[in-house]
Design an enzyme around this catalytic site. Structure first.
Site: not given
Ligand code: NAD
Ligand code: TYD
Length: 376
Positions: A13, A34, A37, A84, A140-142, A165, A169, A205, A264, A312, A316
């Site tokens: 993101i 960054d 990682t 994160a 996050t909504d989680e 996780y 958050k 996913l 899913n 599962d 979950h």
């Molecule tokens: P991502 O895992 O793709 O990217 C995380 C980035 O943070 C990476 O570039 C990683 O190198 C960097 N990072 C990790 N640990 C670090 C540290 N200690 N110091 C500096 N950099 C570090 O994550 P994303 O999916 O892009 O998510 C971004 C943010 O949005 C996160 O805070 C996540 O909790 C939040 N979020 C993501 C989703 C989603 O669907 N992906 C949904 C809701 C909230």
């Molecule tokens: P994920 O993309 O890991 O996001 P989050 O756990 O943050 O919602 O998973 C999305 C949904 O898909 C979640 O209900 C778990 C499920 N899932 C699978 O069924 N198979 C998979 O291999 C993965 C990675 C996730």
């Protein structure tokens, strides 16, 4: 000119946000911090790094020296914290790393911002901050836990995280709220639903299913596949963050997402059908298939029999669904991309960008970093 500190800007993101604000705003300076990682890849932002407005710093958000040195060198106006550990499954395996990065890292960023933004004290002893500064926490909504078949998360829904996780958050959100209350630091928290789109690391996913199909592998669906997520196209999310940062009232939380609920199993079936359709329509897309795929000419193997139901996930969460009426009402944001359109755009992007997938999986971009930056 505004100076942005964007952490996690080489992740999914964060990188999309970097691209979005560079296009949207002419006059800015952007510092990306960054730690690269496994989830962060410099190659994701390699074109953006050519932009003279951008500077990249490799470092850990938990490290006070690095964050201090950034604020010493640059008059940062905005901190937007994406950095994160973000994968629920990994948090079940190794919770402690999540607490370090997600909680301590957030507190370190807040503390440094407070220190550098303070220009005085009011009569009660609260800090007075430089005009126009803000810290935005990408959450996050989680944090709200899990829903049954009905209902939506609003900003007033009690916090009820279930996984390591989401607990990390939630803790981060609480420390952000504490800096807002105790020190009156201008902050916003945005809580978004599951994002999807380009540059998504193929352990989540949607990109994992696409990758497995291209390799002719089985498609692992956890449990019965009936868990529901509220999918948000990543660019819509970036727009929401931009709005909240520039126009959101300090101290406010905004839920971001809405109206894109999918089970899913339905997503997996949709991806299967769309990949097959796209490859049938345009044979160029078949170039994305890997040598392990059963056939390039006969696509009949791309069907629902690839699906395999696996054990599962522990704890979950059943369903997430966002009520975005606050950000819609106050800031005019709404999710613009329907899932049916966004998923096709996303699949096309993956079919056209297999080099990126190959490199992030092989660590190719880590090598690219070493070539570009040496050991810095
Ligand atoms: P991502 O895992 O793709 O990217 C995380 C980035 O943070 C990476 O570039 C990683 O190198 C960097 N990072 C990790 N640990 C670090 C540290 N200690 N110091 C500096 N950099 C570090 O994550 P994303 O999916 O892009 O998510 C971004 C943010 O949005 C996160 O805070 C996540 O909790 C939040 N979020 C993501 C989703 C989603 O669907 N992906 C949904 C809701 C909230
Ligand atoms: P994920 O993309 O890991 O996001 P989050 O756990 O943050 O919602 O998973 C999305 C949904 O898909 C979640 O209900 C778990 C499920 N899932 C699978 O069924 N198979 C998979 O291999 C993965 C990675 C996730």
């Amino acid at each position: 000119m505004k100076h942005y500190l964007v952490t996690g800007g080489a992740g999914f993101i964060g990188a999309n946000y970097v691209k979005y604000i560079l296009k949207k705003h002419g006059d800015l300076k952007l510092i990306i911090l960054d730690d690269l990682t496994y989830a962060g890849n410099l190659g994701t932002i390699k074109d953006d790094l050519k932009d003279p407005r951008v500077e990249f710093i490799k470092g850990n958000i938990v490290d006070p020296q690095i964050v201090n040195s950034i604020f010493e060198k640059h008059p940062i106006d905005f901190t937007v914290n994406f950095a994160a550990e973000s994968h629920v499954d990994r948090s079940i395996e190794n919770p402690q790393l999540f607490l370090q990065t997600n909680i301590l890292g957030t507190q370190n960023l807040l503390e440094t911002a407070k220190k550098f933004w303070t220009v005085g004290r009011d009569e009660k002893g609260y800090p007075i901050y430089r005009e126009g500064v803000k810290y935005l926490q990408v959450s996050t909504d989680e944090v709200y836990g899990s829903l049954g078949e009905t209902g939506f998360f609003t900003e007033k829904t009690p916090l009820d995280p279930r996984s390591p996780y989401s607990a990390s958050k939630t803790s981060a959100d609480l420390i952000v709220a504490a800096y807002s209350e105790t020190y009156k630091l201008p902050v916003n928290i945005t809580r978004c639903s599951n994002n999807y789109g380009p540059y998504h690391f193929p352990e989540k996913l949607i990109p994992l299913i696409i990758k497995n199909i291209l390799e002719g592998k089985k498609l692992p669906v956890y449990g019965d596949g009936l868990n529901v997520r509220d999918w948000l196209y990543v660019e819509d999310h970036c727009k929401a963050i931009d709005l909240a940062l520039l126009r959101g009232k300090a101290g406010e939380i905004y839920n971001v997402g809405g109206h894109n609920e999918m089970k899913n199993i339905d997503i997996v079936k949709l991806i299967i059908a769309e990949i097959r359709r796209l490859m049938a329509e345009n044979p160029e897309y078949r170039k994305a298939l890997k040598p392990s795929a059963p056939s390039v000419s006969d696509l009949s193997w791309i069907n629902n029999e690839l699906i395999t139901f696996v054990k599962d996930r522990l704890g979950h969460d059943q369903r997430y669904a966002i009520d975005p009426s606050k950000i819609t009402g106050e800031l005019g944001w709404r999710p613009e991309t329907k899932f049916a359109d966004g998923i096709v755009k996303t699949i096309r992007w993956y079919l056209e960008n297999q080099d990126w997938v190959d490199d992030v999986i092989s660590g190719g971009y880590q090598k690219y970093y070493e070539q570009m930056y040496g050991n810095r």
